[in-house]
Design a protein around this motif. Structure first.
Motif, PDB file in Angstrom:
ATOM      1  N   VAL A  10      33.034  37.088  41.202  1.00 24.29           N
ATOM      2  CA  VAL A  10      32.282  36.869  42.448  1.00 24.29           C
ATOM      3  C   VAL A  10      33.015  35.874  43.347  1.00 24.29           C
ATOM      4  N   ASN A  11      33.524  34.788  42.759  1.00 22.70           N
ATOM      5  CA  ASN A  11      34.190  33.758  43.552  1.00 22.70           C
ATOM      6  C   ASN A  11      35.559  34.204  44.072  1.00 22.70           C
ATOM      7  N   PHE A  12      36.265  35.018  43.288  1.00 23.25           N
ATOM      8  CA  PHE A  12      37.548  35.526  43.794  1.00 23.25           C
ATOM      9  C   PHE A  12      37.320  36.513  44.942  1.00 23.25           C
ATOM     10  N   TYR A  13      36.281  37.324  44.838  1.00 23.35           N
ATOM     11  CA  TYR A  13      35.975  38.230  45.953  1.00 23.35           C
ATOM     12  C   TYR A  13      35.565  37.433  47.201  1.00 23.35           C
ATOM     13  N   LYS A  14      34.849  36.333  46.976  1.00 20.46           N
ATOM     14  CA  LYS A  14      34.478  35.487  48.109  1.00 20.46           C
ATOM     15  C   LYS A  14      35.721  34.851  48.736  1.00 20.46           C
ATOM     16  N   THR A  15      36.651  34.438  47.881  1.00 23.79           N
ATOM     17  CA  THR A  15      37.929  33.896  48.376  1.00 23.79           C
ATOM     18  C   THR A  15      38.607  34.906  49.289  1.00 23.79           C
ATOM     19  N   LEU A  16      38.668  36.173  48.827  1.00 24.15           N
ATOM     20  CA  LEU A  16      39.372  37.211  49.585  1.00 24.15           C
ATOM     21  C   LEU A  16      38.619  37.625  50.837  1.00 24.15           C
ATOM     22  N   GLU A  17      37.323  37.462  50.820  1.00 21.42           N
ATOM     23  CA  GLU A  17      36.542  37.719  52.030  1.00 21.42           C
ATOM     24  C   GLU A  17      36.917  36.740  53.131  1.00 21.42           C
ATOM     25  N   LEU A  18      37.123  35.474  52.715  1.00 24.54           N
ATOM     26  CA  LEU A  18      37.476  34.437  53.684  1.00 24.54           C
ATOM     27  C   LEU A  18      38.981  34.381  53.969  1.00 24.54           C
ATOM     28  N   GLN A  19      39.786  34.749  52.973  1.00 24.46           N
ATOM     29  CA  GLN A  19      41.249  34.696  53.114  1.00 24.46           C
ATOM     30  C   GLN A  19      41.851  35.941  52.455  1.00 24.46           C
ATOM     31  N   PRO A  20      41.919  37.052  53.219  1.00 19.08           N
ATOM     32  CA  PRO A  20      42.358  38.340  52.635  1.00 19.08           C
ATOM     33  C   PRO A  20      43.800  38.350  52.136  1.00 19.08           C
ATOM     34  N   GLN A  21      44.608  37.379  52.528  1.00 18.32           N
ATOM     35  CA  GLN A  21      46.015  37.365  52.119  1.00 18.32           C
ATOM     36  C   GLN A  21      46.285  36.410  50.949  1.00 18.32           C
ATOM     37  N   CYS A  22      45.268  36.058  50.215  1.00 18.17           N
ATOM     38  CA  CYS A  22      45.451  35.142  49.083  1.00 18.17           C
ATOM     39  C   CYS A  22      45.940  35.921  47.866  1.00 18.17           C
ATOM     40  N   SER A  23      47.229  35.977  47.681  1.00 15.89           N
ATOM     41  CA  SER A  23      47.821  36.768  46.598  1.00 15.89           C
ATOM     42  C   SER A  23      47.384  36.262  45.229  1.00 15.89           C
ATOM     43  N   GLN A  24      47.236  34.926  45.094  1.00 13.98           N
ATOM     44  CA  GLN A  24      46.865  34.369  43.795  1.00 13.98           C
ATOM     45  C   GLN A  24      45.457  34.807  43.384  1.00 13.98           C
ATOM     46  N   ALA A  25      44.568  34.993  44.363  1.00 16.33           N
ATOM     47  CA  ALA A  25      43.218  35.462  44.049  1.00 16.33           C
ATOM     48  C   ALA A  25      43.265  36.895  43.519  1.00 16.33           C
ATOM     49  N   TYR A  26      44.061  37.743  44.157  1.00 16.10           N
ATOM     50  CA  TYR A  26      44.229  39.105  43.649  1.00 16.10           C
ATOM     51  C   TYR A  26      44.830  39.088  42.244  1.00 16.10           C
ATOM     52  N   TRP A  27      45.794  38.212  42.044  1.00 20.85           N
ATOM     53  CA  TRP A  27      46.460  38.085  40.746  1.00 20.85           C
ATOM     54  C   TRP A  27      45.431  37.784  39.647  1.00 20.85           C
ATOM     55  N   ASN A  28      44.639  36.730  39.873  1.00 19.59           N
ATOM     56  CA  ASN A  28      43.648  36.345  38.874  1.00 19.59           C
ATOM     57  C   ASN A  28      42.573  37.416  38.696  1.00 19.59           C
ATOM     58  N   LEU A  29      42.169  38.019  39.812  1.00 18.13           N
ATOM     59  CA  LEU A  29      41.156  39.055  39.770  1.00 18.13           C
ATOM     60  C   LEU A  29      41.647  40.249  38.951  1.00 18.13           C
ATOM     61  N   GLY A  30      42.911  40.625  39.160  1.00 15.78           N
ATOM     62  CA  GLY A  30      43.469  41.744  38.418  1.00 15.78           C
ATOM     63  C   GLY A  30      43.475  41.489  36.927  1.00 15.78           C
ATOM     64  N   SER A  31      43.816  40.275  36.541  1.00 13.51           N
ATOM     65  CA  SER A  31      43.835  39.932  35.110  1.00 13.51           C
ATOM     66  C   SER A  31      42.443  40.059  34.495  1.00 13.51           C
ATOM     67  N   ILE A  32      41.409  39.574  35.201  1.00 14.06           N
ATOM     68  CA  ILE A  32      40.039  39.645  34.681  1.00 14.06           C
ATOM     69  C   ILE A  32      39.562  41.092  34.614  1.00 14.06           C
ATOM     70  N   LEU A  33      39.826  41.867  35.672  1.00 10.03           N
ATOM     71  CA  LEU A  33      39.365  43.262  35.705  1.00 10.03           C
ATOM     72  C   LEU A  33      40.002  44.076  34.591  1.00 10.03           C
ATOM     73  N   ALA A  34      41.256  43.761  34.262  1.00  7.22           N
ATOM     74  CA  ALA A  34      41.896  44.453  33.138  1.00  7.22           C
ATOM     75  C   ALA A  34      41.169  44.124  31.842  1.00  7.22           C
ATOM     76  N   GLN A  35      40.808  42.861  31.678  1.00  2.68           N
ATOM     77  CA  GLN A  35      40.103  42.445  30.467  1.00  2.68           C
ATOM     78  C   GLN A  35      38.707  43.062  30.387  1.00  2.68           C
ATOM     79  N   GLN A  36      38.158  43.436  31.540  1.00  5.80           N
ATOM     80  CA  GLN A  36      36.830  44.072  31.551  1.00  5.80           C
ATOM     81  C   GLN A  36      36.949  45.599  31.515  1.00  5.80           C
ATOM     82  N   ASN A  37      38.130  46.053  31.125  1.00  4.49           N
ATOM     83  CA  ASN A  37      38.382  47.494  30.975  1.00  4.49           C
ATOM     84  C   ASN A  37      38.182  48.256  32.288  1.00  4.49           C
ATOM     85  N   GLN A  38      38.688  47.650  33.351  1.00 11.64           N
ATOM     86  CA  GLN A  38      38.704  48.308  34.661  1.00 11.64           C
ATOM     87  C   GLN A  38      40.161  48.400  35.141  1.00 11.64           C
ATOM     88  N   PRO A  39      40.961  49.214  34.426  1.00  9.96           N
ATOM     89  CA  PRO A  39      42.405  49.228  34.684  1.00  9.96           C
ATOM     90  C   PRO A  39      42.768  49.658  36.108  1.00  9.96           C
TER      91      PRO A  39
END
Length: 865
Positions: free
Chosen positions: A408-437
């Protein structure tokens, strides 16, 4: 014709450099009056300056008699004429001619110490430093007390960073004839090799000799600061400012104007506050605070902390001081003390969300994650729009396993700052762990688009997640994201590659042959020309060509300061793969074996295009100078290389800025065929069409100037443009290299008919029209001076530089189209080290101009009458 008039005409031709015509007339004079030796001396000298040394010597010898006494007198007479003429040439910076004559003087009489000394000066100003040093050493052998020879040798050795030998020369100068300038330079050399006590003694000697020399105070302050002697450091910094307050006063006034215009920023504000505090030291805590703040930014943390602690002693109720102290301790790794200071700051100012954010970051680093989460939430209560707070909250929630909340917080980060690569990075790692490849890989794709230079990190993340079973590396989306290998080796030139592949007759088309820029030294009030202009009288430029590379690859890093053309067999093409720093043509560090690509592990994912793609992209594509001189001429090379532009399916080029769109449109590059460089950092094309650069990046041959003039001076707008003969190009709307006291400078220039203009918002064709009508152009170093390419021969150009950053590109342009080029260095009256605190990056520092020096160079250029 009267023989006297013939002799006068011969002298006029000689002084104009028309040596053939002078020779013919001197010969007439000799026929008419064989006894007049003057004509023989100048006839021989004219032949010498034509490069005919043997002919010159033969003419001089023909006058010599056999009587030793007469011979000595004749040689002395000849040497006097040669010495006078050589000095004239040296003073007027006709350095090659001076070099020839001094060489001849030495051949006639090898005991002439002054000739060796001046020959060294002529050689040094052409960049021939080793030969210059040899000449100066020879002059010293002949005249051991020749102070200036030691001094010049020391200056060159200091520039070459040979500090021990520079020190030896400066010590000899001080032994023979002490002066403050030498004592100061000696102090700088001792500083460079860590002999601080010796450096302090030298700077103190400088001040004893010249109590008004502010740089010595500044350097003393810096040395005491490095030794954590804060009171002494501040004393000398304050002395530097108070002895010469013009800079500080101008800077503070400038900051006030920028603030009123909404153009100031934290750095300029901090700089101005420090300068004001040093000038008005009764507010002592401000000196400690702002100096500590600047030192924190430059990571001089022990001194920064000591200064901030002193500020806190003097001003116990300042939350800003404790906040800054917390940042310094956090940078230093002392988290406990950082936390204590952040909490003091919050107690004094409980509604600054940024303090809570820094406190939370330090708590998280310390491992107190629950407390960090609480603090982040407090920050969000104060300011729910801070994307950084959501990001760090997401990271901390992720670390304690609260993944849904983290998402939720990483999506909020990207809502306010769409070019935050580190937020996408962390989000991708979590989504993989939640079996959302699929979503995880989509995040990785976003990272690659925003920050393609993270290729190796993305690769490591994806492999790690696949090894843990979160991602399946066999899937197509996974494979499509994998970065690729860097080149295995290199071809030094594209021609070498073409020959090795037997493609030199089909895929390699030479366009322009090797060329040279004939260089005339810049005009300046300084005794010696700046080291940045010392290239001799000519510099060779490589030829240009167009190559077609089957299945070729092109890579440009995100900062646009490194690039590579790579063949299908994974080899770098060295001569069309430039990178920064830009070096002169033929410089040994330009060798492709030293290309930084070989230090990388991976390159970004490869976009394969089953098309013919022409590469127009280069380095710093969004910089006007590089765009005009490096990028646009590649279009001309395509035409000259018999490439049918209509058959090219795509062009890789940047086109998002107005001047890019305008010029590409004028040159016939369809918008529908453009691949933007930032969207395609690494491509492979069926046919990669690569026009070389005109020569070497930032070094342009004359045909480039002719091409630009032909394209942009033919537009209808030219006839309608207001004719302004004397232009001052302002950089007030840019982010750097602005004139700090510009209002004062503009007022001065108005007295001599100058009008101030800003070019950034003008179409290129209007800029061209404006400059083609100008007779005088004055500007700080920057993109606006690119337009001097449209000036007529003989136009006077005065370029203003920061004393700490001098780059010769516009001098090169001036040489190519015969402009009358001058330069003026700005000043650091507060001293080098204070200025370096204000501007750690010399390349972008703002410039302070001494009005008197500007008036002097206007007079020197004949512009004050």
């Amino acid at each position: 014709m009267d023989i006297t008039k013939i002799a006068q005409q011969a002298t006029e031709y000689f002084n104009q450099g028309e040596y053939d015509r002078a020779i013919a007339l001197y010969e007439q004079c000799i026929q008419a009056n064989p006894a007049l030796r003057y004509n023989y001396w100048y006839l021989g000298l004219a032949w010498l300056l034509q490069g005919e040394e043997s002919e010159a010597q033969a003419i001089w010898l023909s006058v010599m008699t056999e009587t030793p006494e007469e011979m000595d007198n004749l040689i002395a007479e000849l040497l006097e004429i040669l010495t006078t003429k050589a000095k004239e040439f040296l003073d007027s910076r006709k350095l090659q001619l001076a070099e020839k004559i001094y060489g001849q003087i030495i051949e006639i009489d090898a005991t002439q110490a002054a000739a060796y000394y001046n020959l060294g000066n002529a050689l040094a100003q052409q960049g021939n430093f080793e030969q210059a040093i040899e000449c100066w050493q020879q002059s010293i052998e002949l005249q051991p007390d020749l102070v200036d020879a030691y001094k010049n040798q020391g200056n060159v050795l200091q520039k070459l960073e040979n500090f021990p030998d520079a020190i030896a020369n400066y010590l000899k100068v001080l032994e023979l004839q002490p002066d403050y300038d030498t004592a100061y330079n000696l102090g700088l050399c001792f500083s460079q090799i860590g002999r601080f006590d010796d450096a302090i003694a030298c700077f103190q000697t400088t001040i004893e000799i010249n109590p008004d020399y502010t740089p010595a105070y500044s350097d003393l302050g810096n040395l005491f600061l490095q030794q954590n002697q804060l009171e002494q450091a501040i004393f000398f910094f304050s002395q530097a400012i108070q002895l010469n307050p013009n800079f500080a006063q101008s800077y503070c006034h400038w900051q006030d104007i920028l603030s009123q215009q909404g153009k100031s920023n934290e750095i300029i504000h901090t700089n101005a506050c420090l300068l004001k505090a040093l000038y008005l030291p009764e507010n002592g805590f401000k000196i400690y605070f702002y100096l500590g703040k600047l030192l924190t930014k430059t990571n001089n943390l022990p001194s920064a902390i000591a200064l901030l602690q002193k500020a806190a002693e003097l001003q116990k109720d300042s939350p800003e001081i404790y906040w800054q102290m917390g940042k310094a301790f956090a940078k230093m790794g002392d988290l406990e003390t950082a936390l204590a200071n952040y909490q003091k700051a919050i107690k004094l100012e409980p509604i600054w969300d940024s303090i809570y954010l820094d406190l939370g970051i330090s708590l998280a680093k310390k491992g107190d994650l629950l407390a960090a989460i609480k603090v982040y939430n407090q920050a969000l209560e104060i300011n729910p729009k801070n994307h950084e707070t959501y990001f760090y909250l997401g990271c901390t929630l992720s670390n304690i396993g609260q993944l849904d909340e983290a998402i939720v917080n990483f999506y909020k980060t990207l809502e306010l700052q769409p070019q935050c690569s580190q937020a996408y990075w962390n989000l991708g790692s979590i989504l993989a762990q939640q079996n959302q490849p699929e979503k995880a890989l989509a995040c990785c794709q976003k990272v690659m688009k925003i920050k393609p230079d993270m290729a190796q990190s993305i690769y490591d993340l994806m492999i790690n997640l696949s090894q843990q079973g979160w991602l399946d590396e066999k899937t197509q989306p996974f494979q499509q994201l994998l970065p690729v290998e860097t080149p295995l080796n290199f071809y030094e030139t594209t021609l070498n590659w073409a020959i090795s592949q037997r493609l030199e007759n089909t895929n390699y088309c030479p366009v322009y042959p090797q060329d040279a820029i004939n260089l005339i030294p810049p005009q300046t009030l300084d005794e010696n020309i700046h080291f940045s202009f010392r290239f001799g009288n000519k510099i060779q430029l490589p030829g240009s060509f167009v190559a077609i590379v089957p299945d070729g690859r092109y890579w440009l890093n995100q900062a646009q300061d490194k690039s590579a053309v790579i063949t299908s067999d994974n080899q770098l093409l060295g001569d069309i793969s430039p990178q920064f720093p830009v070096l002169s043509p033929g410089h040994p560090d330009n060798h492709p074996s030293k290309h930084s690509i070989f230090s990388l592990s991976k390159l970004p994912h490869l976009e394969k295009l089953n098309e013919t793609v022409a590469i127009l992209a280069g380095l710093l594509n969004d910089t006007y100078f590089h765009w005009m001189f490096d990028i646009l001429p590649r279009i001309e090379l395509l035409h000259r290389g018999n490439i049918e532009i209509t058959k090219i399916e795509k062009f890789l080029v940047s086109s998002h800025l107005p001047f890019q769109k305008e010029t590409l449109n004028l040159l016939g590059i369809p918008e529908t065929k453009i691949l933007e460089t930032h969207k395609y950092p690494h491509i492979q094309a069926t046919k990669l069409v690569v026009p070389s650069f005109p020569s070497t990046i930032a070094w342009m041959p004359k045909w480039v100037c002719d091409f630009l003039r032909t394209q942009f001076l033919q537009q209808p707008v030219i006839a309608k443009t207001e004719k302004i003969e004397r232009l001052y190009i302002s950089r007030k709307d840019t982010a750097n290299r602005r004139i700090i006291n510009e209002d004062e400078i503009i007022d001065l220039l108005k007295n001599f008919g100058f009008q101030s203009i800003v070019l950034e918002s003008m179409p290129v064709v209007e800029q061209a029209a404006l400059l083609t009508n100008a007779k005088v152009v004055i500007a700080p170093h920057g993109g606006g001076l690119t337009n001097i390419v449209f000036c007529h021969p003989g136009t006077k150009v005065i370029e203003i530089f920061s004393p700490n950053y001098v780059y010769p590109c516009y001098w090169l342009v001036s040489n190519l189209i015969n402009l009358d080029y001058y330069y003026l260095l700005g000043e650091n009256p507060e001293g080098f080290y204070i200025h370096k605190l204000l501007y750690p990056n010399a390349r972008i520092e703002d410039i302070f101009v001494n009005p008197t020096e500007l008036l002097n160079i206007l007079h020197f250029a004949g512009l004050t009458s």
